[in-house]
Design an enzyme around this catalytic site. Structure first.
Site, short mmCIF file in Angstrom:
data_model
loop_
_atom_site.label_atom_id
_atom_site.label_comp_id
_atom_site.label_asym_id
_atom_site.label_seq_id
_atom_site.Cartn_x
_atom_site.Cartn_y
_atom_site.Cartn_z
N PRO A 19 0.79 -1.24 0.00
CA PRO A 19 0.00 0.00 0.00
C PRO A 19 0.82 1.29 0.00
O PRO A 19 0.87 2.03 0.98
CB PRO A 19 -0.83 -0.14 1.28
CG PRO A 19 0.03 -0.96 2.18
CD PRO A 19 0.74 -1.93 1.29
N CYS A 20 1.43 1.59 -1.14
CA CYS A 20 2.24 2.80 -1.24
C CYS A 20 1.39 4.07 -1.10
O CYS A 20 1.94 5.14 -0.84
CB CYS A 20 3.05 2.81 -2.52
SG CYS A 20 2.06 2.66 -4.02
#
Length: 163
Positions: free
Chosen positions: A127-128
């Site tokens: 989850p950047c």
């Protein structure tokens, strides 16, 4: 063999792919764009039905995505460290590029962390979108754009709609 499926989401289409070990790619495209698929990949929506269900639950109910098995990782040693650190950010929380740089032992590499985020092959699953610029500024989100990043953060309850 690489299997793939396209999953419709409220922010575009998610192209997900897996090898025999697990996920190798998850790329988001806006409705106006398409992501080409290598000829040797096999379309297999049934294989990805549980993943599609989890993605829908994320968007529709704000449920965290499960930690799924990963296929062969492709990236530099630095990128792999960054992606691993990003995966450790809890649902609903954020970190700064600088905090990730510190965590992986490269305190002056905040910009390089941003570049590694832009190369993330497993969008949503690594989850950047949870990584922000200094002092809570939104930062970038590759070709998907800042509005999609904000939407993902809002789903997780970690972005102020007035922000």
């Amino acid at each position: 063999m690489i299997r793939y499926a396209r999953v419709a989401t409220p922010v575009g289409f998610l192209l997900i792919a897996a090898d025999a070990r697990g996920l190798v790619s998850a790329a988001l495209s806006t409705p106006a764009e398409t992501i080409s698929v290598p000829r040797d990949w096999k379309k297999d929506p049934a294989f990805f039905a549980p993943v599609e269900k989890a993605v829908r639950a994320f968007f529709e109910q704000g449920k965290p995505l499960p930690r799924l098995p990963r296929g062969e990782a492709r990236g530099s040693a630095f990128q792999l460290k960054v992606w691993k650190a990003i995966e450790e950010i809890p649902f609903g929380e954020t970190r700064s590029y600088g905090e990730i740089a510190e965590r992986i032992g490269h305190p002056r590499a905040a910009r390089a962390v941003g570049t590694a985020c832009g190369s993330n092959p497993l969008m949503l699953f690594t989850p950047c979108h949870r990584v922000l610029a200094a002092r809570g500024a939104i930062g970038g989100y590759g070709f998907c754009g800042i509005e999609i990043k904000k939407k993902l953060l809002r789903i997780e309850g970690s972005w102020d709609p007035g922000g």
